[in-house]
Enzyme design. Structure first.
Site, PDB file in Angstrom:
ATOM      1  N   GLU A 138      82.033  23.625 -50.025  1.00  0.00           N
ATOM      2  CA  GLU A 138      82.551  24.286 -51.223  1.00  0.00           C
ATOM      3  C   GLU A 138      81.708  25.485 -51.605  1.00  0.00           C
ATOM      4  O   GLU A 138      80.502  25.502 -51.367  1.00  0.00           O
ATOM      5  CB  GLU A 138      82.476  23.315 -52.415  1.00  0.00           C
TER       6      GLU A 138
ATOM      7  N   CYS B 270      77.998  30.898 -55.627  1.00  0.00           N
ATOM      8  CA  CYS B 270      77.142  29.754 -55.312  1.00  0.00           C
ATOM      9  C   CYS B 270      77.567  29.237 -53.943  1.00  0.00           C
ATOM     10  O   CYS B 270      78.721  28.834 -53.750  1.00  0.00           O
ATOM     11  CB  CYS B 270      77.338  28.694 -56.393  1.00  0.00           C
TER      12      CYS B 270
ATOM     13  N   CYS C 243      74.578  16.231 -47.665  1.00  0.00           N
ATOM     14  CA  CYS C 243      73.144  16.372 -47.955  1.00  0.00           C
ATOM     15  C   CYS C 243      72.475  15.024 -47.799  1.00  0.00           C
ATOM     16  O   CYS C 243      73.047  13.990 -48.153  1.00  0.00           O
ATOM     17  CB  CYS C 243      72.961  16.899 -49.382  1.00  0.00           C
TER      18      CYS C 243
ATOM     19  N   CYS D  92      70.536  12.509 -54.197  1.00  0.00           N
ATOM     20  CA  CYS D  92      70.307  12.574 -55.647  1.00  0.00           C
ATOM     21  C   CYS D  92      71.437  11.807 -56.349  1.00  0.00           C
ATOM     22  O   CYS D  92      72.610  11.978 -56.014  1.00  0.00           O
ATOM     23  CB  CYS D  92      70.273  14.024 -56.119  1.00  0.00           C
TER      24      CYS D  92
ATOM     25  N   CYS E 243      74.559  13.575 -58.061  1.00  0.00           N
ATOM     26  CA  CYS E 243      75.196  14.652 -57.314  1.00  0.00           C
ATOM     27  C   CYS E 243      76.268  14.112 -56.366  1.00  0.00           C
ATOM     28  O   CYS E 243      76.017  13.193 -55.585  1.00  0.00           O
ATOM     29  CB  CYS E 243      74.116  15.391 -56.521  1.00  0.00           C
TER      30      CYS E 243
ATOM     31  N   CYS F 161      78.454  20.874 -57.558  1.00  0.00           N
ATOM     32  CA  CYS F 161      78.355  20.792 -56.100  1.00  0.00           C
ATOM     33  C   CYS F 161      78.878  19.488 -55.514  1.00  0.00           C
ATOM     34  O   CYS F 161      78.547  18.403 -55.949  1.00  0.00           O
ATOM     35  CB  CYS F 161      76.892  21.042 -55.740  1.00  0.00           C
TER      36      CYS F 161
END
Ligand code: SF4
Length: 343
Positions: free
Chosen positions: A83, A97, A104, A108, A111, A336
């Protein structure tokens, strides 16, 4: 597009050809090799067969009601999705962005990308192409809007999917392409990298001859809470990160931003504001308070406005340089990984 492949294909061509083509792609923002009419027909044919300009397919385009945020879900050539978001500021800045990885590995807790796991790194061309998509869009459409006069991308932030310092070489290569005066010509000061605190990356960036901005995703005022929210804190504690940041500031004399998501009842108490003040009251540090963007299945909620105000006041009173970020595109899931996660 794959710039390494392009260079290889032009190995035997005169040097000015590469310059000419980079200008056409990065400055004139062409989308089809047929648009470079000054190239010999056979070269155009070779390039269109072996080096497509567009490698990312915009699968979904979402625009916020206020027209200030545009989010794109891109499909990569291997089917993975990433994205990117365009944020149009009232002062004529248009910030893109970008994502630097598919998924990832940092996990986290707040997220959406962190919940998807890591798939692969993006190459430099895939990163640059996210910016070029919006640059073309800006050129085509934004100039017609009187509220947003700048019809170009003015800023790029590495705050999308992925941890940029775990894809250091490709991220730096993309930045150099974007920064190139003969190409996209975006000033280094208009480019920012946000990291969850990979100190090796901070150290490497310290020694780069590029004046790009550094941001740290902090989100907690002590290691106990930060390790719960961001498991990577077990390896890179707050103390280790701040030591690397202090060294960065000493050598570069540049400001460093600390991003702090305001999560209801988790990290937004007056005591935590006091604790954060003690950590971050230093020259060239500044804090950016960000209202949390809920990720659907998450237990976390955004802090109420009054608590963010109080938190900010405590930091200000303690002498910490603090700002509050405008919240872009909540209804289009602009945070995100929220869109790729749904797919
Ligand atoms: S916040 Fe950044 S580092 Fe953490 S999981 Fe999400 S993308 Fe990765």
């Amino acid at each position: 597009m794959n710039f390494k492949k392009l260079e290889k294909l032009l190995e035997k061509a005169p040097a000015y050809r590469l310059k000419q083509i980079k200008k056409a792609i990065l400055k004139d923002l062409i989308e089809d090799w047929r648009e470079i009419t000054t190239l010999p027909q056979d070269l155009r044919q070779k390039l269109s067969e072996n080096c497509p300009i567009l490698e990312l397919k915009a699968e979904k385009v979402l625009t916020s009601k206020d027209n200030q945020t545009i989010k794109i879900l891109f499909e990569l050539k291997d089917g993975f999705k990433v994205e990117s978001v365009l944020m149009r500021h009232r002062d004529n800045r248009n910030t893109v962005c970008v994502s630097s990885q598919v998924g990832c590995a940092m996990s986290c807790q707040f997220c959406a990308t962190g919940q998807q796991g890591f798939k692969r790194n993006l190459d430099a061309g895939e990163i640059v192409e996210q910016v070029l998509y919006f640059a073309r869009l800006a050129k085509r459409t934004l100039s017609s809007s009187s509220r947003f006069a700048a019809a170009r991308v003015t800023n790029v932030v590495f705050m999308g999917m992925g941890e940029p310092f775990l894809n250091y070489n490709n991220v730096l290569e993309a930045i150099k392409i974007l920064n190139d005066k003969d190409g996209f010509n975006l000033g280094a000061r208009h480019i920012s990298i946000s990291t969850c605190g990979i100190t090796e990356g901070i150290k490497k960036l310290t020694n780069e001859k590029l004046q790009i901005n550094l941001a740290i995703s902090l989100h907690a005022s002590n290691d106990e809470l930060r390790s719960k929210l961001m498991p990577i804190n077990e390896k890179y504690s707050i103390e280790k990160i701040l030591t690397a940041v202090d060294d960065y500031i000493k050598k570069t004399k540049r400001r460093v931003m600390f991003e702090y998501l305001m999560i209801d009842g988790v990290n937004d108490s007056p005591e935590q504001a006091e604790e954060l003040s003690r950590l971050l009251k230093k020259p060239l540090y500044f804090v950016n308070l960000i209202s949390f963007n809920p990720i659907g299945h998450s237990l976390f909620r955004p802090s109420p406005g009054w608590r963010i105000k109080k938190f900010k006041e405590i930091l200000e009173k303690a002498g910490v340089d603090v700002t509050q970020r405008y919240l872009f595109g909540r209804e289009i899931k602009a945070a995100c990984g929220q869109l790729a996660g749904k797919n």
